[in-house]
Design an enzyme around this catalytic site. Sequence first.
Site, PDB file in Angstrom:
ATOM      1  N   CYS A   8       0.853  -1.194   0.000  1.00 44.36           N
ATOM      2  CA  CYS A   8       0.000   0.000   0.000  1.00 44.36           C
ATOM      3  C   CYS A   8       0.885   1.240   0.000  1.00 44.36           C
ATOM      4  CB  CYS A   8      -0.913  -0.020   1.217  1.00 44.36           C
ATOM      5  SG  CYS A   8      -1.889   1.499   1.421  1.00 44.36           S
ATOM      6  N   CYS A  38      -4.936   0.523   0.275  1.00 42.78           N
ATOM      7  CA  CYS A  38      -5.618  -0.552   0.994  1.00 42.78           C
ATOM      8  C   CYS A  38      -6.905  -0.021   1.628  1.00 42.78           C
ATOM      9  CB  CYS A  38      -4.702  -1.163   2.048  1.00 42.78           C
ATOM     10  SG  CYS A  38      -4.378  -0.100   3.470  1.00 42.78           S
ATOM     11  N   CYS A  63     -31.940  26.713  12.812  1.00 41.44           N
ATOM     12  CA  CYS A  63     -32.835  26.259  11.755  1.00 41.44           C
ATOM     13  C   CYS A  63     -32.046  25.735  10.562  1.00 41.44           C
ATOM     14  CB  CYS A  63     -33.765  27.399  11.310  1.00 41.44           C
ATOM     15  SG  CYS A  63     -34.931  26.880  10.014  1.00 41.44           S
ATOM     16  N   CYS A  77     -41.213  26.121  11.991  1.00 41.38           N
ATOM     17  CA  CYS A  77     -40.419  27.359  11.976  1.00 41.38           C
ATOM     18  C   CYS A  77     -41.248  28.501  11.406  1.00 41.38           C
ATOM     19  CB  CYS A  77     -39.128  27.171  11.167  1.00 41.38           C
ATOM     20  SG  CYS A  77     -38.079  28.651  11.136  1.00 41.38           S
ATOM     21  N   CYS A  97     -36.013  38.618   4.781  1.00 40.85           N
ATOM     22  CA  CYS A  97     -35.864  39.410   3.564  1.00 40.85           C
ATOM     23  C   CYS A  97     -34.907  38.725   2.590  1.00 40.85           C
ATOM     24  CB  CYS A  97     -35.352  40.804   3.919  1.00 40.85           C
ATOM     25  SG  CYS A  97     -35.049  41.872   2.487  1.00 40.85           S
ATOM     26  N   CYS A 137     -33.668  47.808   4.022  1.00 39.17           N
ATOM     27  CA  CYS A 137     -32.811  46.740   4.517  1.00 39.17           C
ATOM     28  C   CYS A 137     -31.762  47.319   5.452  1.00 39.17           C
ATOM     29  CB  CYS A 137     -32.122  46.011   3.370  1.00 39.17           C
ATOM     30  SG  CYS A 137     -33.263  45.047   2.353  1.00 39.17           S
ATOM     31  N   CYS A 166       0.635  34.039  -2.356  1.00 41.66           N
ATOM     32  CA  CYS A 166      -0.279  34.131  -3.496  1.00 41.66           C
ATOM     33  C   CYS A 166      -1.649  34.644  -3.058  1.00 41.66           C
ATOM     34  CB  CYS A 166      -0.400  32.756  -4.149  1.00 41.66           C
ATOM     35  SG  CYS A 166      -1.623  32.686  -5.467  1.00 41.66           S
TER      36      CYS A 166
END
Length: 331
Positions: free
Chosen positions: A2, A25, A94, A116, A121, A134, A188
């Site tokens: 292996c 394996c 939830c 629930c 929104c 909002c 990077c």
Amino acid sequence: ECPLCLLPQPPEAFPTLASCSHRSCWACLEQYLCLAVSESRVPVCCPHCPAALQPADVHRLLPEPALRDKYEEFLLRRLLVADPGTRWCPAPDCSYAVFAHGCAECPRLTCGREGCGTEFCYHCRQPWHPDGPCAPVPPAPSLATPTAQLAQPEELAHGEALAQAEAEDIKVCPRCSAFIMKINDGSCNRMNCTVCGCLFCWLCLREISDVHFLSPSGCTFWGKRPWSRTRRILWQLGMVLGAPMVISLAAGVAVPVITIGIPIYMGRKVLAGGPGSRRSSLSGCQQCLSVTSSVLLSLFVSPIITALTVGVGVPLVLTYVYGTVVLSLCR
């Protein structure tokens, strides 16, 4: 033997994978999959290559039903997170997903989970607010405790510096808002979200293409922060003013190199055929004829390659410099 545990195993101990031809394996694959699923690294790749393991193989190799259920849940969540029309219920505990395609005009959503029924929104993903616009996304909770609020100004400043350093190391994916951690050491800046697969820039947090770091945006492939405005403007002015000279110099070097280099390379390639090649069975006259014909053919083809390179490369560079760069400079 292996390749993972380096122990000799019978042939039946190496299960066949549908994704690739690598073999390990059974025990090593089980441990590898258990660790990957426990750490939510789903989809799971082969331990030897980037090929993703097929769900049927993962189900066959995972020993515990709970891990199989978790694997299916992670797969489903990654699929839903990558969907721009999916919204998650904001109610505590939830985590129900609502498909909300085409709901931008009527943003009132209702959670469909039994028991629930939370209304929220579509735009800000917060509980429904019929009487106002909002609300902005609330900031992350402070790391300072009430006790720390009473600390000395020096200690408080030190804590704020640590919090700022942590904020620079942890950012959110621009597509799925998953938290991503990266040591801001100048490495990077091309990031790949493991949740939704989004490619984005660590500096500006925008989804990117392969030419993002070549654009005059100021984002660098390596570095801790974008270029300053002054440096970016100077670089763009240098590109606009110096492009004709650089292009002329590059074309003046590339034309003779391609025109002369290809025939020389082909002649040496044909002349240096190995002892097992077809050339070794040819006579001296035939070898000379073969080399001559390849050089003559290269002399005919190299001007065409040179013309295509210059005819395509130069207009592309000019379009980029006097199109994208100039437009960015004007802005």
